[in-house]
Structures are given as structure tokens and as C-alpha cells.
Design an enzyme around this catalytic site. Structure first.
Site, short mmCIF file in Angstrom:
data_model
loop_
_atom_site.label_atom_id
_atom_site.label_comp_id
_atom_site.label_asym_id
_atom_site.label_seq_id
_atom_site.Cartn_x
_atom_site.Cartn_y
_atom_site.Cartn_z
NE ARG A 276 -3.77 -2.25 2.33
CZ ARG A 276 -4.62 -2.57 3.30
NH1 ARG A 276 -4.71 -1.79 4.37
NH2 ARG A 276 -5.37 -3.65 3.21
NE ARG A 291 -1.61 4.31 9.05
CZ ARG A 291 -2.88 3.89 8.98
NH1 ARG A 291 -3.36 3.44 7.85
NH2 ARG A 291 -3.66 3.93 10.05
CD GLU A 363 -8.13 -1.91 11.15
OE1 GLU A 363 -8.04 -2.73 10.22
OE2 GLU A 363 -8.15 -0.68 10.98
CB SER A 366 -11.08 -4.18 9.09
OG SER A 366 -12.23 -3.40 8.88
NE ARG A 405 -1.88 -2.21 11.61
CZ ARG A 405 -2.70 -1.18 11.51
NH1 ARG A 405 -3.82 -1.16 12.22
NH2 ARG A 405 -2.42 -0.16 10.72
#
Length: 440
Positions: A276, A291, A363, A366, A405
Site C-alpha cells: 500500500r 503502517r 486495529e 477489519s 500487527r
């Protein structure tokens, strides 16, 4: 086909909203958009649709008349009526010019309508809470207790450095938002991914898939990343895209297909590297592994009958929660508000793991139900027993889990005062029996 034309063709081919529902109740459509923080759009869409249908009707009438007049020319000639035959020839010649004009007009109007629809997010489910930010998300449940420490817990980048987590070398090689993992850190990261994939396939019924990491425009359009979020993706020089998540290739397995009812539900799992650009996250989470431009993730995708989607969302959420529980990590489940959900989601649960070093929840998964939003874009349907017509499938996806994560969470929750990190019992078979990681 040139890239721009191919992308336009992809958009023209798929409708992500049921235009009949917008026609029948434009006020309800706008009300749902308002919950997403989007301005009313139904009036413009209905007008554009009416204009398109009018041109299509005119085009069909002209084509039919052209064919009819062409046949009448022969009849007039056979009857010796040259004057009528000549008149019909002129009419056919005029129609041969007019019909292509109508066809081009129809293509333009259809493309404009699809572009307008492509820019609109999915509509939220009725039980999704109102609100436009994460502050409006609804707490659903949590599991276990926050760990207690008799020392000040540290963040993962500080814990991980002596264990083989290296951001400086990664920055020299690739720039910011990358990491090099060596030794114990690399082994722990690998163990987490293998453990997650084994549980999801062997225990939760997902079929393991090793998908391509490069996809075409059509695949990203089908799952909703294009055209709106192109800047968030990495594109190659030959106009392919690095996947932002395995959701893209896994969901597109059913693209342009009619799935037999007996094959449903389809459940796929993949452990892949994801990419990403994080174009919209400047200044956010620049420290550590939260991130990154490149990360590993176990993705879970389900393709089901519409009436089974709600139960599948709960099943998938529990599959992700089970990993956190097996790892002994405190977490909470949040129901996202209408404005905080992803573009294509109809309903989303976020699982947030507790990070004691950061003293906050983050988070880690999701899990979303998309309704038929993606299926319409992909033209993915099912032939259900007792029905003469096909039905658009419902799609769901979620992380089970994000490996990086989870790595962060294990370091912070299992840290010790001496700098070592205990290995969760569930991971020990994947670590050659190691019970702890110690600084080099």
C-alpha cells in the site's frame, strides 16, 4: 487496448448499485448516502438514467425501422414501385448515419452514469450506527484483561531492536515504512503467519489459496479500489497493480461467473505479502510497524447466498477473534459507524488489540460484509435452486490476522523487564520449541 480505454471499458461494464432501487425510492437512497457523509445524488442519477434509456429506446426503434425498411425495398421493387423503393433507400441511408450517432451517444451516457455510480460508496446496513468518525463507533464486546506489568512497558520498536527488528537498514534499502527482520524476530513473524493460516484452513474451513500478487484493473475495480483509490496503490510499468490485500485476487476468483448453488459457501484464505502506498496517511503511524508499505496478512474471503451473509459475518469475525484468543491477547470488538466504514462495506466489525507499550488499542482486523456491491462490479452470480434467474452473490472479507500487527502485539504484551519476550504457547510448535526470545 490502451490503459485509459480499458479502464473506461471496465467501469462501463459493471453497475455497483441497483439502479431500479434508486428509481423506485430516490429519497431512501439519498438518506443512506447522507449516513455515509455523501451529498445527495439520486436526482442526478435518475435523470441520467432516464436520458440513457430514452436514447436506447430511440436507438432500438431506429435499428428496427432500418431493418424493416431494408426488407420493404425488395417488396417495392418486386411490385414495380420504383418511387417507393427510392424513398425507402433514402430512409435507410439516413438511418445508417443516425444509428451510429445514437450508439455513440448511448456509450457516452452509459459511461457517464457508471462513472457517477462508481464514485458512490456502498449503503450502510440498517443496524450500523450513525456517525462519520471513529468516535461514533460502537463497543460490542471485549475478551480477557489487559496485562499487568511491574515495570514500564516499552513499545515494540524498542523491544524488537535487540531481537532483530531493523528499521535503519530497511530505510537504507527501500526508504521509510519498511522493516528488515532477522533472527528471532524473523522467526516469530513467520511463525505467526503459519499459525494463523493453519488454524483458518484446518479448523475454520477456509480453502488455502496462493494467489497472484499482481492484478489487472478489472480486479481492483471489482473489489472497489478503482477508480476512487488509485493513489493508494502501487502500479507497475506494464499497468498491473501490486495487491493491497489478498481480498482482491481471492474475491475475483468468481468474477464473470455463475456459481452453482451446491458450491456455496465459498471460503478462501491466503497468506500473502500486501502493498500500500499509504498516500492518504501522511504523518500517521510513521514509527514502527503499524503502517507500512509492505506487510504480510492472512486474508479470509467468503462468497455466499444473500440470506446467509449476516451469519457468515459473525462466523468470520469469530474466526479472527479465535486467533487473538489463542495468542492470549486482550482485544475488543467495535461496530463501525456508517461514515467510518470502508468504501465498499455495508457493515464492518473492527477487532482492536491492546498494545501496552502504546497504552492504546489498535486495529488488527477489519471484517466486512459488502452485500452485492462487489458482486455487481464483478458480475458474480449464483443460480439458486427453484429460480429461473441468477442472483448476485454476497461477499465478505476480513483479516485473520494482519501478521505485522500481531507481531507488534506479541512483543508488547509478552515483554519482560530484562528485554526478553515470552513466546505464546500457541506459537511454540512453530518456533522449534522456543519459549522465549532473548536479546542478541
Amino acid at each position: 487496448m490502451p490503459v485509459a480505454k480499458r479502464r473506461a471499458a471496465v467501469q462501463e461494464a459493471r453497475a455497483m448499485h441497483d439502479i431500479r432501487l434508486i428509481r423506485d425510492d430516490p429519497a431512501a437512497f439519498d438518506k443512506a448516502l447522507k449516513r455515509r457523509g455523501v451529498e445527495p445524488a439520486a436526482t442526478g442519477i435518475v435523470a441520467a438514467d432516464a436520458q440513457l434509456r430514452a436514447v436506447q429506446t430511440e436507438m432500438q426503434t431506429a435499428q428496427s425501422r432500418r431493418n424493416e425498411a431494408s426488407k420493404l425495398i425488395g417488396q417495392a421493387m418486386a411490385a414495380g414501385n420504383k418511387e417507393e423503393a427510392e424513398r425507402l433507400k433514402q430512409e435507410v441511408a439516413a438511418l445508417k448515419t443516425h444509428v451510429p450517432e445514437l450508439e455513440e451517444r448511448e456509450r457516452t451516457l452509459r459511461s457517464d452514469l457508471q462513472a457517477a455510480l462508481s464514485a458512490l460508496p456502498n449503503l450502510p446496513a440498517d443496524d450500523v450506527p450513525d456517525g462519520l468518525t471513529e468516535a461514533d463507533n460502537l463497543f460490542v464486546s471485549d475478551w480477557s484483561e489487559k496485562p499487568a506489568f511491574d515495570f514500564a512497558p516499552r513499545e515494540h520498536d524498542e523491544i524488537g531492536a535487540p531481537l532483530g527488528l531493523d528499521f535503519e537498514t530497511a530505510a537504507a534499502i527501500s526508504g521509510s515504512r519498511f522493516a528488515v527482520l532477522k533472527g528471532g524476530a524473523a522467526r516469530l513473524h513467520r511463525a505467526l503467519g503459519q499459525f494463523m493460516l493453519d488454524v483458518q484452513t484446518a479448523e475454520n474451513g477456509y480453502e488455502e489459496v496462493a494467489p497472484p500478487l499482481l492484478v489487472r484493473d478489472e480486479a481492483l475495480y471489482g473489489t472497489g479500489q478503482l477508480p476512487k483509490f488509485a493513489e493508494d496503490q502501487f502500479r507497475t510499468t506494464d499497468d498491473r497493480w501490486l495487491i493491497p490485500t489478498a481480498e482482491v485476487p481471492l474475491t475475483n476468483i468468481v468474477r464473470d461467473s455463475i456459481v452453482p448453488e451446491g458450491s456455496l459457501p465459498l471460503r478462501f484464505a491466503a497468506l500473502t505479502t500486501c502493498f500500500r502506498s499509504e498516500a492518504g496517511s501522511a504523518g500517521r503511524d510513521t514509527k514502527g510497524m503499524i503502517r507500512q508499505h509492505q506487510f504480510d496478512k492472512v486474508e479470509l474471503v467468503s462468497i455466499v447466498r444473500p440470506e446467509n451473509a449476516a451469519a457468515e459475518l459473525e462466523r468470520k469475525t469469530r474466526a479472527a477473534e479465535g486467533i487473538l484468543e489463542r495468542l492470549g491477547l486482550h482485544y475488543r470488538r467495535m461496530l463501525l459507524s456508517a461514515g467510518d466504514m470502508g468504501f465498499g462495506a455495508r457493515k464492518t466489525f473492527d477487532l482492536e488489540v491492546w498494545l501496552p507499550g502504546q497504552d492504546t488499542y489498535r486495529e488488527i482486523s477489519s471484517i466486512s460484509w459488502f452485500g452485492d456491491f462487489q458482486a455487481r462490479r464483478m458480475n458474480a452470480r449464483a443460480k439458486l435452486d427453484g429460480s429461473k434467474q441468477t442472483t448476485f452473490l454476497h461477499t465478505l472479507n476480513g483479516s485473520g490476522l494482519a501478521v505485522g500487527r500481531a507481531f507488534v502485539a506479541v512483543l508488547e504484551n509478552y515483554q519482560r523487564a530484562d528485554g526478553s519476550v515470552a513466546v505464546p504457547e500457541a506459537l511454540r510448535p512453530y518456533m522449534g520449541g522456543l519459549t522465549e526470545l532473548s536479546p542478541a
